[in-house]
Design an enzyme around this catalytic site. Sequence first.
Site, short mmCIF file in Angstrom:
data_model
loop_
_atom_site.label_atom_id
_atom_site.label_comp_id
_atom_site.label_asym_id
_atom_site.label_seq_id
_atom_site.Cartn_x
_atom_site.Cartn_y
_atom_site.Cartn_z
N CYS A 12 24.73 4.66 41.03
CA CYS A 12 25.45 3.72 40.16
C CYS A 12 26.84 3.52 40.76
CB CYS A 12 25.54 4.26 38.73
SG CYS A 12 26.53 5.76 38.58
N GLU A 127 30.35 16.41 32.19
CA GLU A 127 31.00 15.21 31.64
C GLU A 127 31.46 15.46 30.20
OE1 GLU A 127 29.90 10.87 29.92
OE2 GLU A 127 28.89 11.37 31.80
#
Length: 285
Positions: A12, A127
């Site tokens: 990505c 994250e």
Amino acid sequence: MEVLLAKSAGFCFGVKRAVEQVYEQIEKGGPIYTYGPIIHNEEVVNDLAKKGVQVINSEEELQSLKEGTVVIRSHGVPKRIYDRIEENGLSCVDATCPFVKRIHKIVQKESEEGRQIVIIGNAGHPEVEGIMGWAKGPAFVVESAEEIEKIPLKQDSTLCIVSQTTFNYKKFKELVEKISKKGYDIRCLNTICNATEERQSEAREIAGRVDAMIVIGGRQSSNTQKLYDICKNECKNTYYIQTLVDLDLKTFESIGNVGITAGASTPNNIIEEVHTNMSEMGNEQ
């Protein structure tokens, strides 16, 4: 055998940007470290290690460094890590995905204004740990309906709900709905990355019309695991592999069509190798 490769498979934007920044630092020379693996893909991390990039696995290791450049990985880190890097006089290259960076800013602002932070995501994922580190007070992480019941909140609490960028969109909506029914004053922000939604939707669509599905990605990759779960729900013959070596090609000898997708941290060369081998196998049938 027909082979269908997802257009959204592979790196990505955020991952590609992070990896490129590390290679740029290699060109400049000097001691280079990444705070945690730059992405959840062993092939990439091993290649960087061969080029001298070292991985810092803890704050204690970071504290011991007195020179060099530290690259913040795409997953992001708590604010205190930036402070520690500055205190130690180290150079910092921030490769945090811009979509994750946006969540940090939201959490910091909303918590400063007194809202309790609820993160829908996988507890323990880097994250999510990074996002928690930007809250001015306690932040709660939930990834199931059962965990919602365990959040120690008062009835008059005001909440800000955000999501891990790679969380399952369908599940996110279901959990937000359950929290909403509890009557809290809620500000909900869908912070799932658009690329994640697109990748999951395409994987679901392909898996629903093939005889077998191959999902490629690192074993530690949260977004790849979610892709696998989505595909497995649509196609029972779904296989999770890291590279072509993990694939038993004999399994596909009697398969009519097969789909291929890959997580956001899977390099194109690995995807191409699997795709090429499956296509050649299809031509031979």
